[in-house]
Design a protein around this motif. Structure first.
Motif, short mmCIF file in Angstrom:
data_model
loop_
_atom_site.label_atom_id
_atom_site.label_comp_id
_atom_site.label_asym_id
_atom_site.label_seq_id
_atom_site.Cartn_x
_atom_site.Cartn_y
_atom_site.Cartn_z
N ASN A 1 13.23 0.26 1.83
CA ASN A 1 14.33 0.99 2.03
C ASN A 1 14.46 2.61 2.26
OD1 ASN A 1 16.40 -1.18 3.71
ND2 ASN A 1 16.50 -1.85 1.53
N LEU A 2 14.73 3.31 3.49
CA LEU A 2 14.55 4.69 3.51
C LEU A 2 15.67 5.31 3.96
CD1 LEU A 2 10.34 4.74 4.49
CD2 LEU A 2 11.97 5.11 2.42
N ASP A 3 15.95 6.20 3.33
CA ASP A 3 17.15 7.32 4.12
C ASP A 3 16.54 8.56 4.96
OD1 ASP A 3 19.47 5.36 4.10
OD2 ASP A 3 19.52 5.81 1.90
N VAL A 4 16.51 8.68 6.22
CA VAL A 4 16.53 9.93 6.33
C VAL A 4 17.17 11.20 6.83
CG1 VAL A 4 13.89 11.03 8.14
CG2 VAL A 4 14.01 8.57 6.37
N GLN A 5 17.19 12.00 6.15
CA GLN A 5 18.10 13.65 7.24
C GLN A 5 17.58 13.92 8.40
OE1 GLN A 5 18.92 15.08 3.55
NE2 GLN A 5 20.25 14.22 3.01
N MET A 6 17.55 14.46 9.11
CA MET A 6 16.91 15.54 10.04
C MET A 6 17.62 16.35 9.58
SD MET A 6 16.08 12.20 12.34
CE MET A 6 14.92 13.32 13.86
N GLY B 1 1.07 -1.15 -0.45
CA GLY B 1 -0.12 -0.24 0.23
C GLY B 1 0.92 1.05 -0.21
N GLN B 2 -0.05 2.35 0.70
CA GLN B 2 1.09 3.70 0.45
C GLN B 2 0.77 4.16 2.10
OE1 GLN B 2 -1.40 6.82 -2.18
NE2 GLN B 2 0.95 8.09 -1.29
N TYR B 3 2.65 4.47 1.99
CA TYR B 3 2.51 4.87 2.84
C TYR B 3 3.62 6.28 3.54
CZ TYR B 3 1.33 0.07 4.52
OH TYR B 3 -0.08 -1.23 4.65
N ALA B 4 3.51 6.56 4.65
CA ALA B 4 4.55 8.00 4.71
C ALA B 4 4.78 7.71 5.86
CB ALA B 4 3.96 9.50 4.52
N VAL B 5 6.50 7.92 6.43
CA VAL B 5 7.35 8.34 7.88
C VAL B 5 7.63 9.39 7.98
CG1 VAL B 5 8.89 7.21 8.57
CG2 VAL B 5 7.91 6.08 7.29
N ASP C 1 1.83 13.47 1.00
CA ASP C 1 2.14 12.88 -0.69
C ASP C 1 3.22 13.71 -0.87
OD1 ASP C 1 -0.85 11.61 -1.23
OD2 ASP C 1 -1.94 14.23 -1.56
N GLU C 2 3.80 14.23 -0.08
CA GLU C 2 5.49 14.73 -0.49
C GLU C 2 5.91 13.85 0.29
OE1 GLU C 2 5.61 19.22 -0.78
OE2 GLU C 2 4.34 18.91 1.67
N ALA C 3 5.61 13.11 1.04
CA ALA C 3 6.28 12.01 2.17
C ALA C 3 6.30 9.99 1.75
CB ALA C 3 6.04 12.22 3.30
N PHE D 1 11.36 13.35 7.37
CA PHE D 1 10.18 12.64 6.06
C PHE D 1 10.72 11.87 5.20
CE2 PHE D 1 8.98 16.14 8.49
CZ PHE D 1 7.58 16.35 9.58
N SER D 2 9.59 11.16 5.05
CA SER D 2 10.47 9.92 3.91
C SER D 2 10.22 10.62 2.75
CB SER D 2 8.94 8.26 4.19
OG SER D 2 7.94 9.02 4.46
N ASN D 3 11.18 10.69 1.86
CA ASN D 3 11.56 11.43 0.84
C ASN D 3 11.96 12.27 1.21
OD1 ASN D 3 9.64 9.15 -0.40
ND2 ASN D 3 8.05 10.31 -0.75
N ASN D 4 12.40 12.95 1.82
CA ASN D 4 13.06 14.33 2.50
C ASN D 4 12.66 15.36 2.35
OD1 ASN D 4 15.15 12.59 4.91
ND2 ASN D 4 15.73 11.92 2.64
N PRO D 5 12.15 15.93 2.26
CA PRO D 5 10.94 17.26 1.95
C PRO D 5 11.43 18.36 2.55
CG PRO D 5 9.33 15.53 3.02
CD PRO D 5 10.77 14.80 2.61
#
Length: 154
Positions: free
Chosen positions: A147-152, A91-95, A135-137, A121-125
């Motif tokens: 596997n997601l890479d997230v920058q704080m 499915g579709q998710y965001a972190v 939607d952005e994330a 956030f996922s996708n590092n918006p």
């Protein structure tokens, strides 16, 4: 098309009908398997506290810790951390994640609604002009571990 075959014999007609019925059934039913989401975070300002990670499956309540589909925490070591969500259906998710330096359970907001802790956030918006939309994330899980890479961001 099959009229001449059906007229030849009843046995042939029965066999043809059986084959046609069998062809309409799926030959292999594949079960939908739950997958994992692995979130690797970098750029923490320190190793204090922990990181709180939330997995969301809809826009409604997005970023509200109490509305997350799944929540988990992780230790921060070397200004890095990894959260893992198991048994996630396709499915579709965001972190959304935040640095709980004092082990708080939710994000605290300061002047103009800016988070007082580091967030990611996922996708590092971008978070320059406010929090990202769902939607952005958003990302999709199909049939493999994501596997997601997230920058704080602070």
């Amino acid at each position: 098309m099959f009229k001449h075959v059906l007229k030849r014999s009843r046995a042939g007609a029965w066999m043809l009908a059986s084959m046609m019925g069998a062809a309409a059934l799926p030959l292999h039913v594949q079960a939908v398997e739950a997958e994992s989401v692995v979130v690797r975070m970098t750029d923490f300002v320190n190793d204090n506290g922990r990181v709180q990670c939330g997995l969301f499956d809809r826009e409604d309540g997005w970023r509200d810790e109490s509305r997350a589909l799944k929540m988990t925490t992780a230790r921060i070591e070397g200004k890095r951390a990894t959260c893992r969500f198991e048994q996630v259906d396709p499915g579709q998710y965001a972190v959304a994640v935040f640095h709980a330096q004092a082990n708080e359970s939710q994000v605290n907001y300061g002047l103009f609604g800016k988070p007082q802790q580091g967030v990611g956030f996922s996708n590092n918006p971008s978070v320059t002009w406010g929090p990202p939309s769902f939607d952005e994330a958003a990302f999709r899980i199909e049939s493999a571990t994501v596997n997601l890479d997230v920058q704080m961001k602070y």
